[in-house]
Write a protein that holds these residues in place. Structure first.
Motif, PDB file in Angstrom:
ATOM      1  N   VAL A   1       0.818  -1.174   0.075  1.00 52.56           N
ATOM      2  CA  VAL A   1       0.076   0.000   0.059  1.00 52.56           C
ATOM      3  C   VAL A   1       0.825   1.312  -0.108  1.00 52.56           C
ATOM      4  O   VAL A   1       1.876   1.190   0.608  1.00 52.56           O
ATOM      5  CB  VAL A   1      -0.916  -0.097   1.393  1.00 52.56           C
ATOM      6  CG1 VAL A   1      -1.678   1.348   1.261  1.00 52.56           C
ATOM      7  CG2 VAL A   1      -1.889  -1.252   1.198  1.00 52.56           C
ATOM      8  N   PHE A   2       0.355   2.364  -0.537  1.00 58.47           N
ATOM      9  CA  PHE A   2       1.267   3.384  -1.188  1.00 58.47           C
ATOM     10  C   PHE A   2       0.892   4.731  -0.547  1.00 58.47           C
ATOM     11  O   PHE A   2      -0.629   4.988  -0.505  1.00 58.47           O
ATOM     12  CB  PHE A   2       1.274   3.708  -2.652  1.00 58.47           C
ATOM     13  CG  PHE A   2       1.608   2.397  -3.327  1.00 58.47           C
ATOM     14  CD1 PHE A   2       2.489   1.366  -3.289  1.00 58.47           C
ATOM     15  CD2 PHE A   2       0.700   2.093  -4.182  1.00 58.47           C
ATOM     16  CE1 PHE A   2       2.465   0.045  -3.781  1.00 58.47           C
ATOM     17  CE2 PHE A   2       0.747   0.778  -5.090  1.00 58.47           C
ATOM     18  CZ  PHE A   2       1.768  -0.116  -4.819  1.00 58.47           C
ATOM     19  N   TYR A   3       1.550   5.791   0.133  1.00 60.47           N
ATOM     20  CA  TYR A   3       1.170   6.878   0.759  1.00 60.47           C
ATOM     21  C   TYR A   3       2.039   8.053   0.162  1.00 60.47           C
ATOM     22  O   TYR A   3       3.300   7.776  -0.117  1.00 60.47           O
ATOM     23  CB  TYR A   3       1.557   6.782   2.308  1.00 60.47           C
ATOM     24  CG  TYR A   3       0.586   5.821   2.906  1.00 60.47           C
ATOM     25  CD1 TYR A   3      -0.639   6.389   3.403  1.00 60.47           C
ATOM     26  CD2 TYR A   3       0.963   4.484   3.112  1.00 60.47           C
ATOM     27  CE1 TYR A   3      -1.632   5.330   4.125  1.00 60.47           C
ATOM     28  CE2 TYR A   3       0.242   3.379   3.614  1.00 60.47           C
ATOM     29  CZ  TYR A   3      -1.074   3.765   4.145  1.00 60.47           C
ATOM     30  OH  TYR A   3      -1.963   2.858   4.813  1.00 60.47           O
ATOM     31  N   LYS A   4       1.683   9.183   0.218  1.00 57.24           N
ATOM     32  CA  LYS A   4       2.337  10.339   0.245  1.00 57.24           C
ATOM     33  C   LYS A   4       2.004  11.119   1.453  1.00 57.24           C
ATOM     34  O   LYS A   4       0.834  11.738   1.740  1.00 57.24           O
ATOM     35  CB  LYS A   4       1.788  11.227  -1.145  1.00 57.24           C
ATOM     36  CG  LYS A   4       2.455  10.873  -2.371  1.00 57.24           C
ATOM     37  CD  LYS A   4       4.048  11.446  -2.589  1.00 57.24           C
ATOM     38  CE  LYS A   4       4.582  11.250  -3.762  1.00 57.24           C
ATOM     39  NZ  LYS A   4       5.894  11.927  -3.940  1.00 57.24           N
ATOM     40  N   GLY A   5       2.951  11.004   2.344  1.00 56.94           N
ATOM     41  CA  GLY A   5       2.494  11.666   3.688  1.00 56.94           C
ATOM     42  C   GLY A   5       1.371  10.995   4.301  1.00 56.94           C
ATOM     43  O   GLY A   5       1.420   9.789   4.458  1.00 56.94           O
ATOM     44  N   ASP A   6       0.240  11.793   4.697  1.00 54.33           N
ATOM     45  CA  ASP A   6      -0.986  11.104   5.162  1.00 54.33           C
ATOM     46  C   ASP A   6      -1.977  10.677   4.146  1.00 54.33           C
ATOM     47  O   ASP A   6      -2.956  10.161   4.481  1.00 54.33           O
ATOM     48  CB  ASP A   6      -1.585  12.036   6.257  1.00 54.33           C
ATOM     49  CG  ASP A   6      -2.196  13.188   5.744  1.00 54.33           C
ATOM     50  OD1 ASP A   6      -1.850  13.518   4.585  1.00 54.33           O
ATOM     51  OD2 ASP A   6      -2.844  13.477   6.411  1.00 54.33           O
ATOM     52  N   LEU A   7      -1.764  10.984   2.843  1.00 56.05           N
ATOM     53  CA  LEU A   7      -2.291  10.860   1.810  1.00 56.05           C
ATOM     54  C   LEU A   7      -2.313   9.080   1.299  1.00 56.05           C
ATOM     55  O   LEU A   7      -1.302   8.693   0.973  1.00 56.05           O
ATOM     56  CB  LEU A   7      -2.345  11.719   0.503  1.00 56.05           C
ATOM     57  CG  LEU A   7      -3.353  11.282  -0.697  1.00 56.05           C
ATOM     58  CD1 LEU A   7      -4.722  11.665  -0.284  1.00 56.05           C
ATOM     59  CD2 LEU A   7      -2.681  12.178  -1.904  1.00 56.05           C
ATOM     60  N   LEU A   8      -3.439   8.596   1.316  1.00 57.85           N
ATOM     61  CA  LEU A   8      -3.531   7.146   0.572  1.00 57.85           C
ATOM     62  C   LEU A   8      -3.266   7.205  -0.924  1.00 57.85           C
ATOM     63  O   LEU A   8      -4.575   7.700  -1.187  1.00 57.85           O
ATOM     64  CB  LEU A   8      -4.536   6.300   1.335  1.00 57.85           C
ATOM     65  CG  LEU A   8      -4.919   4.942   0.479  1.00 57.85           C
ATOM     66  CD1 LEU A   8      -3.779   3.815   0.945  1.00 57.85           C
ATOM     67  CD2 LEU A   8      -6.071   4.204   1.165  1.00 57.85           C
ATOM     68  N   VAL A   9      -2.436   6.703  -1.394  1.00 57.80           N
ATOM     69  CA  VAL A   9      -2.282   6.663  -2.814  1.00 57.80           C
ATOM     70  C   VAL A   9      -2.869   5.618  -3.533  1.00 57.80           C
ATOM     71  O   VAL A   9      -3.730   5.757  -4.744  1.00 57.80           O
ATOM     72  CB  VAL A   9      -1.038   6.620  -3.144  1.00 57.80           C
ATOM     73  CG1 VAL A   9      -0.692   6.690  -4.770  1.00 57.80           C
ATOM     74  CG2 VAL A   9      -0.060   8.314  -2.795  1.00 57.80           C
ATOM     75  N   GLY A  10      -2.626   4.356  -2.998  1.00 57.46           N
ATOM     76  CA  GLY A  10      -3.274   2.971  -3.487  1.00 57.46           C
ATOM     77  C   GLY A  10      -2.646   1.933  -2.903  1.00 57.46           C
ATOM     78  O   GLY A  10      -1.932   1.888  -2.182  1.00 57.46           O
TER      79      GLY A  10
END
Length: 360
Positions: free
Chosen positions: A341-350
């Motif tokens: 599972v992928f993140y950018k900071g606290d954002l769930l990317v996918g």
């Protein structure tokens, strides 16, 4: 007219307080406990589990206290098809699936949402610790305020339509605050322990569960080293997972670990701890939240299992629709069948299902 929301109630403190918060916000709330397991005599033997009789009664008492309608609805057929059978089939293939991800994808945010809409509801809600927001015209998921309880890892499959019709009020609270609210409003579940076992395996013995379901498919086989040399006998591949050290029954004179599972040969490969560190993997069945598809390489923070820490990685699209992930630092015990599972900071990317492991 107030908006109507159906909330899935497990009898735990999170969904109970979520129902209260939604009612306080002015929604018309309907509580539903989903009957998921087909054999109450087995699945309900552990009191307090999220599929137990006591859980249903806890949810019923909470609904009565909150003065909201409450129903128990049967989802056993779709749950067996999409979660239990998938779980068993993956283990028989030498994979290690995450049933919670399958349940969220097919049950909570598909089957339950459709049932809610058939009842005239505008939304479905749960007690998950996630934040759903609308940013730049698109729905996104951000990590919960309570980092220790954050559940975004199991939410990466959600579609824009599902996000538009889903509420998760607990994402704006820390767990202890949720318990305090439950105590303040007189809910007896305020100090109920969190359920950590797989809901349809209350004794936590997944190998034993699979053997009871399909005894003829579980066969003894060989433990081998990475050169294929015989080391000993194993009791069936469903009992093992990558990185496992305990319960092997092998006296090797040193620490040894499961490094690979070869279902086609019914073999378990054992090796040193250094052998379970890998830096690259490929995921299938990918879904992205802030955008529809990955068009070019992207720097992210990624995690390879629910309780893992995020680590810097680059994700790249492949021609066959899969995604390649290359970690900056090799990861311990990457396991086929789990999700990256992928993140950018606290954002769930996918994220996607781990389908292949590569790299040193």
């Amino acid at each position: 007219m107030n908006k109507k929301v159906v909330i899935g109630m497990s009898g735990g403190v999170d969904s109970s307080v979520a129902a209260y918060l939604l009612k306080r916000q002015g929604y018309d709330v309907i509580g539903i406990t989903m009957k998921l397991t087909p054999d109450d005599a087995f699945y309900n033997e552990k009191e307090g589990g999220c599929c137990s009789i006591s859980a249903v009664e806890d949810a019923r008492r909470v609904a009565y206290k909150l003065d909201i309608p409450f129903y128990v609805m049967n989802f056993t057929e779709v749950f067996k098809d999409k979660v239990i059978d998938y779980f068993i089939d993956d283990y028989l293939k030498g994979r290690t699936p995450n049933p919670c991800i399958a349940c969220n994808k097919h049950i909570k945010f598909d089957a339950l949402l459709k049932k809610a809409q058939s009842l005239g509801a505008d939304y479905v809600a749960t007690g998950h610790y996630c934040k759903i927001l609308k940013e730049n015209g698109r729905f996104v998921i951000r990590r919960s305020i309570d980092d220790k309880k954050d559940q975004t890892y199991v939410m990466y499959n959600m579609t824009q339509y599902q996000l538009e019709h889903t509420l998760m009020p607990c994402g704006d609270y820390e767990k202890e605050h949720i318990r305090e609210i439950a105590k303040e409003i007189g809910l007896n579940v305020f100090n109920k322990r969190d359920s950590e076992e797989i809901c349809f395996i209350p004794d936590d013995d997944h190998g034993g569960f699979i053997k009871r379901q399909c005894p003829n498919d579980i066969k003894e086989g060989n433990f081998v080293d990475k050169q294929g040399k015989f080391i000993g006998k194993h009791k069936g591949i469903v009992y093992y997972t990558i990185g496992q050290r305990k319960g092997l029954g092998i006296a090797a004179g040193k620490r040894i670990f499961v490094t690979d599972i070869k279902a086609d040969k019914n073999e378990i490969v054992l090796g040193d701890e250094k052998d379970i560190f890998k830096s690259e993997l490929i995921t299938k069945d990918n879904n992205f939240i802030p955008f529809d598809r990955l068009e070019e390489p992207m720097e992210v923070e990624a995690k390879i299992r629910y309780n893992a820490k995020v680590s810097k990685a680059v994700i790249s699209p492949m021609e066959d629709g899969r995604v390649k992930i290359k970690f900056e630092i090799p990861q311990r015990a990457i396991t086929i069948g789990q999700s990256a599972v992928f993140y950018k900071g606290d954002l769930l990317v996918g994220g996607g299902i781990i389908d292949e492991i590569q790299g040193v």
